[in-house]
Motif scaffolding. Structure first.
Motif, short mmCIF file in Angstrom:
data_model
loop_
_atom_site.label_atom_id
_atom_site.label_comp_id
_atom_site.label_asym_id
_atom_site.label_seq_id
_atom_site.Cartn_x
_atom_site.Cartn_y
_atom_site.Cartn_z
N ASN A 129 0.84 -1.22 0.00
CA ASN A 129 0.00 0.00 0.00
C ASN A 129 0.87 1.26 0.00
N ALA A 130 1.98 1.20 0.74
CA ALA A 130 2.88 2.38 0.78
C ALA A 130 3.49 2.63 -0.59
N TYR A 131 3.91 1.49 -1.28
CA TYR A 131 4.47 1.66 -2.62
C TYR A 131 3.43 2.23 -3.59
N SER A 134 2.83 5.89 -2.90
CA SER A 134 3.94 6.69 -3.43
C SER A 134 3.83 6.83 -4.94
#
Length: 466
Positions: A129-131, A134
């Motif tokens: 989810n963070a990737y 971003s």
């Protein structure tokens, strides 16, 4: 510089004046083509950038979807779809970065793509989810870069348009000024010789001054007219010399025997050669009268010749009352013989005294000769609207309107007999007209309610003559 014919000069001036306008038109077309190319390039850039950006956004959505699918269904098919989505995203990024210069977000997207290429090893959902977050932020930053690039290029285009408009304005002003100067130069090449022709005509009309030399820089046609005017001037001078010589010799030849006749009449009247009987005295009286009349005619002929050579009139303020009184005294015997009185009403005016006296002499003489016996003659001098007016009116037979136009021509006599039974020379009214003309005035026959015939002489005063 040699000047050709008038037609060549006109056409040449017209073509020469068109050259700056043609240059202006060419520059306008060039600037218009440049604006068209600039607009086409900027439009193509905007369309391409927006299209690639949309492809990048679509590829980002597809990539996120396949990645989430692989996180759930980890099989080879989904993995191949994810690799394909990553490749499409990377291709869209590369295309977009190629048309956008110096974008830092392009390098960030490269790093994010490299991180996502290892999706097979990502087992942590939070890390995935963070990737993806971003990646979404990088796409949003790329859209901002695209918008900023479009705005920057539009600003450059506006500056170029402003500069081009200023250049066009200066070019228009300069080329139009040059065109006007060329038009003025071409017109001056025509107007200058025409003004010179007018000057020559004025000199010929007023018979004063010498003619300017022939032009060398003028159209052939106008030079030809100028040569004709110079020839006309020489011809008029020849005729003037002939006329002057004829009058001078005629006056001399007439005065010599006339003096002898007058001397003989004087001797006979003084009874030097013996006493005369009444019949002889009567014949002698007629002879003396005819001799005196012949002497008057010769003097008037010479007076007319001098009038034609009159120099510039000298306007001064005169006393018309004294001038009229002196004139009337010269005709005192004729007025008494015909029982005619003279009504005089005068105001101070500014005229040439000698010319004005000639006018008075001839008009009063004409009124005495043609006026009714026992009826008064009116002499009025007054100023009206800046014009000195002289009215000499008498009672008698009116002048037919069809004969008024020829009254002021030299050697023109009326059909009606004179009261003194003397044949006139036909120069009196012509001298009046010429004297008035020399003072920038005119003479005319006018209708008045207090007389049958009225001659009116109008002389502009100083303000009107300027």
């Amino acid at each position: 510089m040699r000047v050709g014919s008038l037609r060549q000069l006109t056409l040449g001036s017209f073509i020469l004046a068109l050259v700056p306008l043609i240059a202006l038109l060419w520059q306008s077309q060039s600037d218009l083509a440049k604006v068209s190319r600039m607009t086409t390039a900027e439009t193509r850039f905007v369309v391409t950038a927006v299209g690639i950006m949309q492809q990048l956004e679509g590829a980002a959505i597809d990539l996120e979807r396949t990645l989430r699918q692989y996180a759930i269904i980890q099989n080879t098919t989904v993995a191949d779809l994810t690799d394909n989505a990553i490749a499409q995203f990377a291709s869209a990024r590369q295309d977009l970065c190629d048309i956008i210069d110096n974008s830092e977000n392009c390098q960030q997207l490269v790093k994010q793509i490299e991180q996502l290429r290892n999706f097979r090893t990502i087992n942590d959902q939070l890390l995935l989810n963070a990737y993806l977050a971003s990646l979404s932020n990088g796409v949003i930053a790329m859209r901002k870069d695209v918008d900023a690039s479009i705005q920057a290029r539009l600003a450059i285009q506006r500056e170029d348009m402003t500069s081009m408009q200023a250049k066009q304005a200066w070019s228009t002003a300069m080329l139009v000024s040059v065109s006007l100067l060329l038009i003025l130069l071409g017109s001056q090449l025509i107007v200058k010789p025409v003004n010179k022709l007018k000057q020559i005509i004025q000199i010929l009309a007023h018979q004063r001054g010498e003619l300017p030399p022939l032009s060398t820089k003028a159209p052939f046609e106008l030079i030809g007219v100028e040569k004709d005017l110079h020839w006309l001037s020489e011809r008029l001078q020849q005729l003037e010399h002939i006329r002057t010589a004829l009058l001078r010799h005629a006056a001399h030849e007439l005065k010599t025997p006339l003096a002898s006749i007058k001397e003989g009449c004087s001797l006979l009247s003084e009874n030097v050669v013996g006493e005369l009987n009444p019949q002889q005295a009567e014949v002698l009286s007629l002879l003396s009268s005819s001799t005196q009349r012949l002497n008057t005619l010769v003097e008037k002929l010479l007076d007319y010749n001098l009038l034609l050579q009159q120099a510039e009139p000298k306007f001064t303020s005169i006393d018309p009352a004294e001038l009229v009184r002196d004139c009337v005294e010269d005709y005192a015997l004729a007025l008494q013989d015909r029982e005619v009185t003279v009504d005089v009403r005068v105001e101070s005016v500014s005229v040439d005294e000698e010319l004005y006296r000639r006018i008075l002499d001839n008009l009063v003489s004409n009124a005495v000769a043609h006026g009714a016996i026992g009826r008064p003659i009116s002499v009025n001098i007054y100023e009206q609207d800046g014009v000195a007016v002289l009215d000499v009116a008498n009672r008698g037979k009116k002048i037919p309107p069809e004969k008024v136009g020829k009254l002021f021509e030299p050697f023109t006599r009326g059909d009606d007999p004179r009261n003194d039974n003397v044949i006139g020379t036909g120069l009196g009214l012509s001298i009046v007209s010429d004297c008035a003309r020399l003072m920038c005035g005119d003479v005319a026959v006018v209708e008045v309610d207090y007389a049958d015939v009225c001659f009116r002489v109008s002389i502009p005063q100083k303000e009107k003559r300027k």
